[in-house]
Every structure is written in structure tokens, then in C-alpha cells.
Design a protein around this motif. Structure first.
Motif, PDB file in Angstrom:
ATOM      1  N   ASP A   1       0.903  -1.128   0.030  1.00  0.00           N
ATOM      2  CA  ASP A   1      -0.043  -0.065   0.108  1.00  0.00           C
ATOM      3  C   ASP A   1       0.970   1.316  -0.014  1.00  0.00           C
ATOM      4  N   GLN A   2       1.941   1.078   0.650  1.00  0.00           N
ATOM      5  CA  GLN A   2       2.911   2.398   0.627  1.00  0.00           C
ATOM      6  C   GLN A   2       3.675   2.743  -0.564  1.00  0.00           C
ATOM      7  N   LYS A   3       3.958   1.530  -1.298  1.00  0.00           N
ATOM      8  CA  LYS A   3       4.576   1.265  -2.588  1.00  0.00           C
ATOM      9  C   LYS A   3       3.505   1.934  -3.611  1.00  0.00           C
ATOM     10  N   ARG A   4       2.135   1.778  -3.348  1.00  0.00           N
ATOM     11  CA  ARG A   4       1.200   2.271  -4.352  1.00  0.00           C
ATOM     12  C   ARG A   4       1.013   3.946  -4.071  1.00  0.00           C
ATOM     13  N   TRP A   5       1.033   4.252  -2.908  1.00  0.00           N
ATOM     14  CA  TRP A   5       0.996   5.813  -2.705  1.00  0.00           C
ATOM     15  C   TRP A   5       2.129   6.228  -3.292  1.00  0.00           C
ATOM     16  N   PHE A   6       3.333   5.865  -3.210  1.00  0.00           N
ATOM     17  CA  PHE A   6       4.535   6.298  -3.753  1.00  0.00           C
ATOM     18  C   PHE A   6       4.593   6.293  -5.149  1.00  0.00           C
ATOM     19  N   ALA A   7       4.073   5.420  -5.963  1.00  0.00           N
ATOM     20  CA  ALA A   7       3.796   5.233  -7.208  1.00  0.00           C
ATOM     21  C   ALA A   7       2.853   6.306  -7.834  1.00  0.00           C
ATOM     22  N   ILE A   8       1.571   6.347  -7.090  1.00  0.00           N
ATOM     23  CA  ILE A   8       0.887   7.126  -7.556  1.00  0.00           C
ATOM     24  C   ILE A   8       1.110   8.584  -7.422  1.00  0.00           C
ATOM     25  N   SER A   9       1.829   8.995  -6.416  1.00  0.00           N
ATOM     26  CA  SER A   9       2.407  10.396  -5.964  1.00  0.00           C
ATOM     27  C   SER A   9       3.510  10.567  -7.324  1.00  0.00           C
ATOM     28  N   LEU A  10       4.310   9.855  -7.524  1.00  0.00           N
ATOM     29  CA  LEU A  10       5.117  10.260  -8.518  1.00  0.00           C
ATOM     30  C   LEU A  10       4.696  10.164 -10.026  1.00  0.00           C
ATOM     31  N   HIS A  11       3.764   9.437 -10.047  1.00  0.00           N
ATOM     32  CA  HIS A  11       3.079   9.313 -11.333  1.00  0.00           C
ATOM     33  C   HIS A  11       2.231  10.829 -11.647  1.00  0.00           C
TER      34      HIS A  11
END
Length: 143
Positions: A102-112
Motif C-alpha cells: 500500500d505504501q508503494k502504491r501511494w509512492f507510485a501514484i504520487s510520483l506518477h
């Protein structure tokens, strides 16, 4: 039965927090689930992608990063970022690898969002760094 006047004046009793509104409980819990080192490592890699192309350093991208990390309670202008400027990227990658899915998902969404959703066209170097970051951190959401 409540009177209309009760509903009108209820807003006086609401607690005001950051930006005049209460933060969403899920965001608070998410923020608490991250260590300071993990937040710093994520911010460090965000700034690495931002600075990939010195010719196109963009204030909108920086402001986006600033807002994202402020929402999880990590000031990128704080003393922590002074410490993370000198850290090796390998250290940041290992901290990001330790994130939950879930933390990796937030990281990826924010970076995208920084790369593609703020109305700025990323440079070729930005895209290269973005994709390399996804590979180095084993993030399945960065494609």
C-alpha cells in the motif's frame, strides 16, 4: 428533532486542523505507518527525479512534491532533508524496498502525478529516472 438553526451553527464546533480542515483518518494512519527514514528516502528519490534534467527544473513539480509530503507530515525543507541530501541512493532504495504494498502504491501514484498529471510534459531524462526508480525499488506500480 433538530432545528435548522442547529445545523447552520454546527460548523462553529468543528475542529480545524491543517489547512482549516480535518485530515482524513486514513491519511493520518498512513502517515503514522511510515518511519521518518522511509519518508525521507521517498522525498530524496522524488527530488532525484525532479532534478534529473537541470534544464527543466520545474516549480510546479517541486510544489507538487512539497504538498504530497506535507500531507503525510514530512516537510521536505526540514532538517531531515538536509540529512538525506548527502545520503547514497542505494540507502534510499533499500528503505523504499521495505515499504508495504500500500505504501508503494501511494509512492507510485504520487510520483506518477508529479510526472504526468500536473500539466507539465516531463523530459526524456525525467522519464528515464522515473522508470529506473521503479526498477531499483521493485515497485510494481511504476511502469
Amino acid at each position: 428533532m433538530r432545528l435548522k438553526s442547529d445545523r447552520v451553527f454546527n460548523w462553529f464546533t468543528k475542529k480545524k486542523k491543517k489547512y482549516g480542515f480535518e485530515m482524513h483518518p486514513r491519511l493520518i494512519n498512513f502517515s503514522r505507518s511510515l518511519s521518518v527514514e522511509q519518508k525521507g528516502a521517498m522525498a530524496h528519490t522524488f527530488l532525484m527525479v525532479l532534478k534529473a534534467d537541470d534544464a527543466s527544473l520545474n516549480l510546479k513539480m517541486y510544489n507538487y512534491i512539497y504538498d504530497q509530503f506535507e500531507s503525510i507530515g514530512f516537510g521536505i525543507k526540514s532538517k531531515y532533508m538536509q540529512e538525506y541530501k548527502t545520503n547514497d541512493l542505494a540507502y534510499s532504495y533499500t528503505k523504499i524496498n521495505s515499504l508495504s504494498i500500500d505504501q508503494k502504491r501511494w509512492f507510485a501514484i504520487s510520483l506518477h502525478g508529479m510526472m504526468y498529471e500536473i500539466g507539465i510534459k516531463p523530459s526524456f531524462k525525467h522519464i528515464q529516472y522515473y522508470l529506473a526508480l521503479g526498477q531499483q525499488t521493485s515497485n510494481p506500480y511504476i511502469k
